[in-house]
Scaffold this active site. Structure first.
Site, PDB file in Angstrom:
ATOM      1  N   HIS A 148      -1.103  -7.756   5.695  1.00 43.78           N
ATOM      2  CA  HIS A 148      -2.357  -7.772   6.485  1.00 43.78           C
ATOM      3  C   HIS A 148      -2.167  -8.603   7.930  1.00 43.78           C
ATOM      4  CE1 HIS A 148      -5.902  -6.694   3.636  1.00 43.78           C
ATOM      5  NE2 HIS A 148      -4.786  -6.115   3.702  1.00 43.78           N
TER       6      HIS A 148
ATOM      7  N   GLU B 198      -7.013 -15.024   5.269  1.00 46.17           N
ATOM      8  CA  GLU B 198      -8.081 -14.145   5.561  1.00 46.17           C
ATOM      9  C   GLU B 198      -9.395 -14.161   4.725  1.00 46.17           C
ATOM     10  OE1 GLU B 198      -6.385 -10.235   5.230  1.00 46.17           O
ATOM     11  OE2 GLU B 198      -6.266 -10.531   2.891  1.00 46.17           O
TER      12      GLU B 198
ATOM     13  N   ARG C  95      -6.617 -14.451   0.163  1.00 41.97           N
ATOM     14  CA  ARG C  95      -8.035 -14.253  -0.097  1.00 41.97           C
ATOM     15  C   ARG C  95      -8.032 -14.256  -1.643  1.00 41.97           C
ATOM     16  NH1 ARG C  95      -6.963  -8.864   0.916  1.00 41.97           N
ATOM     17  NH2 ARG C  95      -8.151  -7.444  -0.364  1.00 41.97           N
TER      18      ARG C  95
ATOM     19  N   ASN D 197       0.816  -1.147   0.082  1.00 37.93           N
ATOM     20  CA  ASN D 197      -0.030  -0.034   0.230  1.00 37.93           C
ATOM     21  C   ASN D 197       0.697   1.210   0.033  1.00 37.93           C
ATOM     22  OD1 ASN D 197      -2.474  -1.412   0.028  1.00 37.93           O
ATOM     23  ND2 ASN D 197      -2.385  -1.369   2.000  1.00 37.93           N
TER      24      ASN D 197
ATOM     25  N   TYR E 109       0.204  -9.272  -2.408  1.00 37.72           N
ATOM     26  CA  TYR E 109       0.682  -8.131  -1.895  1.00 37.72           C
ATOM     27  C   TYR E 109       2.124  -8.394  -2.462  1.00 37.72           C
ATOM     28  CZ  TYR E 109      -3.546  -7.047   0.314  1.00 37.72           C
ATOM     29  OH  TYR E 109      -4.946  -6.814   0.550  1.00 37.72           O
TER      30      TYR E 109
END
Ligand code: CA
Length: 698
Positions: free
Chosen positions: A221, A367, A284, A171, A230
């Site tokens: 996460h 997740e 996920r 991010n 990611y």
């Protein structure tokens, strides 16, 4: 005199300014070349979208009022605007530099600038939209007609979103990326320096935090395995930006380049088999269509050729191997790695990949979130990814029975259960780890989840993987099962050399020595057991596992094989041997594998052909394992490999809490009788393997 100095100073500044502009032009050109690479796909779409654009600068099929979280329809406007721009600035396009197209671009750009569309999901507002605007504006620098200054200024204003200093991992990089674009648009040196510092900041090893770990796994996460997803964004974002600034004062330094290349070459690329990545590393994301197929890696490797030309041979070899059945880079194509920070093991061979995802109270389980991965509750409970060809699990997720995930020991519910915890919960068990010598190893995990306890262990050899479970206990009303595999059915299923024609469920009591072959993977039963098997059509939909996806029914034939532990097992166990990448199982070879112990306190296997013994000690004590008597004063995972006049010991601490371990070894036949004192790695290396060689008395 003074005026001469002032003249010289200002002249010098003019030169510096001209050099800056040259540098910005060069970086802009790199962005342009990169964005136009493979841009032909846009060309036809651009014609259609250009025709469909209304006089107001909108597309009638886009719901601009939507605030949807995952797939946000207004975002499509920017995607289409970019397609129009690519068609306008791309010399190979039919509408290259066409005035009519420019008019459309201006309408669509003006419409976005006038309306400040926002999603309820911050990611679209702070990452996706500013990035898309940035690329559009940079590409327009290459148009015959430019975006008018006032419109550009309004759009640049909309890019001032997000704060990279407050974010971590991918991010952070994503936000810094649109800061970078903004610096290029504004030719702002200070902003460029700040963006580069933030963009390259994630290239460092961290411990206890999200990002690149000391075991070269990638967590995000929370401490959650995300080598793809990611980790993949980390690779794509950073390789791209390193290529943009190569041969400028902002180029990456050697130290960071080495870390980046190690992750790319030793972790990420090797677990792609023939273009398909291990589903275990996608979190996920596995609830999204086509995600396991990796195609953009060609672009990454081409960028690496620019960034690090000294390694050109490596990149060339990588490009040649991406879609082949050969393992990446390593010449003998055999590697075994346990990621003690990521709770993940990869075992790679030329003939197959066999990887396992574990969990512990040090890592987050896989997740669910934003309505994605709704049924993935067991995705971290000792999940095995077995690939021979590559696409064994490609897009199978909509039709999976989610309490029979490959490798897991679970309650078998009549209907799949939703994963209740959002964004990943830490597992309960402390025991999780693996020992590795780089080629062979053993991993283990104590599952304590959903009312099921099980000691699960995997013993990895060159051609075979021995999978053991013990202490299987559950007091719930559902029967407990251990699933050997659940993959697309491909070709016949052969049971003891006879093709199985069953199209419906089949429960069999198998005798010791029976085996099943399917799609070049053999499953051998070293002890009598009760097995369930189906090879039939299963159906579902993507929306079943991901709320934003299509409700269209999907079906396909699935091979599913599992052990029945019945209802209420107490100290149940299982054993099976997987032989991937073969057409037949040789019983003689199976005899070389000796399963010496499979109890809740010790699980041990010897490969007599390779002269390797591997043992998982859940408790300290003295244990007889074949010809070895082994006393350990701590729980450890141990591997003993016979060498010429010596034995090599590999040891790992699966609890990651001990400082030392004493191992007393007695083997009369091999004339060994000694105590070995081992100092275990600490801090960020706790859980990693330490090795010691002992000489025999001969
Ligand atoms: Ca079920």
């Amino acid at each position: 005199m003074r005026s001469v100095i002032i003249f010289l100073l200002s002249f010098g500044m003019m030169i510096a300014k001209a050099q800056d502009t040259l540098m910005f032009d060069r970086i802009n050109k790199h962005v342009y070349d990169d964005e136009l690479f493979n841009s032909e796909a846009y060309s036809d779409k651009a014609v259609v979208w250009s025709n469909q654009l209304t006089a107001a600068g909108t597309w009638p099929d886009i719901d601009y009022t939507s605030k949807a979280i995952s797939l946000w329809p207004p975002g499509e406007h920017l995607d289409r605007l970019k397609a129009l721009i690519v068609a306008y600035v791309s010399p190979s396009s039919k509408s290259y530099q066409q005035k009519s197209l420019y008019g459309k671009i201006l309408l669509a750009a003006q419409y976005w600038a006038n309306n400040r569309f926002e999603s309820t999901n911050w990611w679209h507002n702070e990452i996706a939209s500013p990035k898309a605007i940035g690329v559009c504006l940079i590409l327009m620098k290459f148009g015959r007609e430019k975006i008018p200054n006032n419109v550009e200024a309004e759009l640049v204003k909309l890019m001032e979103k997000g704060n990279p200093y407050k974010m971590t991992g991918a991010n952070k990089s994503d936000i810094a990326m649109h800061y970078f674009y903004r610096a290029l648009i504004l030719e702002d040196q200070n902003l460029l320096a700040a963006a580069m510092e933030q963009l390259l900041f994630p290239i460092q090893l961290v411990d206890g935090k999200e990002g690149l770990q000391y075991d070269f796994s990638y967590l995000q996460h929370g401490l959650q395995l995300y080598i793809a997803g990611y980790g993949e964004e980390f690779i794509k974002g950073i390789s791209k930006v390193m290529a943009y600034v190569h041969e400028t004062p902002y180029a990456v330094n050697k130290e960071k380049l080495d870390l980046f290349e190690k992750f790319l070459l030793e972790t990420y690329l090797p677990i792609i088999r023939s273009g398909y990545i291990d589903f275990n590393v996608h979190g996920r994301g596995i609830s999204r269509p086509n995600i396991l197929r990796k195609g953009q890696e060609v672009g990454i490797l081409r960028q690496m050729q620019l960034i690090d030309p000294a390694k050109n041979e490596v990149w060339k070899k990588g490009l040649a191997k991406l879609d082949s059945l050969e393992t990446f880079v390593s010449d003998d194509q055999s590697t075994h790695r346990h990621y003690w920070k990521g709770d993940y093991t990869s075992h790679l061979r030329k003939q197959f990949h066999f990887n396992v995802r574990l969990a512990s109270n040090r890592t987050n389980k896989s997740e669910s979130g934003n309505g994605e991965n709704m049924l993935g509750k067991n995705m971290t409970d000792g999940v095995t990814n077995i690939q021979v060809f590559g696409p064994e699990y490609y897009n199978i997720m909509p039709v999976w029975e989610w309490d029979k995930i490959p490798g897991t020991t679970t309650r078998d519910y009549p209907d799949d259960q939703e994963l209740k915890e959002q964004w990943g919960a830490v597992a309960v068990n402390a025991f999780s780890g693996g020992v590795s010598n780089g080629r062979l190893g053993a991993s283990a995990m104590s599952v304590q989840y959903d009312g099921v306890t099980a000691q699960k262990a995997w013993f990895f050899f060159d051609k075979e993987i021995v999978c053991l479970g013990s202490g299987i206990t559950c007091s719930a009303v559902e029967p407990v099962v251990t699933t050997l595999n659940q993959t697309w059915l491909n070709g016949p299923v052969v049971w003891n050399e006879k093709e199985v024609l069953a199209t419906d469920s089949l429960i069999r009591n198998v005798k010791q020595g029976e085996y099943v072959m399917h799609n070049r993977v053999g499953y051998y039963f070293p002890q009598a057991t009760k097995v369930g098997f189906t090879a039939k059509e299963q159906s579902g939909s993507w929306s079943r596992i991901n709320r934003s996806q299509s409700k269209d029914p999907i079906h396909g034939k699935v091979f599913k094989l599992w052990f029945e532990h019945a209802v209420g097992p107490i100290n149940g166990s299982y054993a099976y041997i997987v032989v991937p990448g073969t057409e037949r199982i040789e019983h003689k070879k199976m005899q070389q594998l000796r399963i010496w112990r499979n109890t809740p306190v010790v699980q041990a296997v010897e490969h007599q052909g390779l002269a390797v013994t591997q043992a998982v000690f859940h408790e300290s004590g003295t244990y007889q394992i074949g010809k070895w008597s082994i006393q350990v004063d701590k729980p450890v995972i141990l591997q003993i490999t016979k060498e010429d006049a010596a034995f090599k010991l590999d040891v790992a601490d699966p609890l990651q809490q001990e400082k030392t371990v004493n191992i007393h070894l007695v083997n009369k036949k091999e004339k060994v009788n000694q105590t070995v004192y081992i100092v275990l790695p600490q801090a960020e290396y706790a859980g990693s393997t330490v090795s010691k060689t002992i000489r025999t008395d001969r």
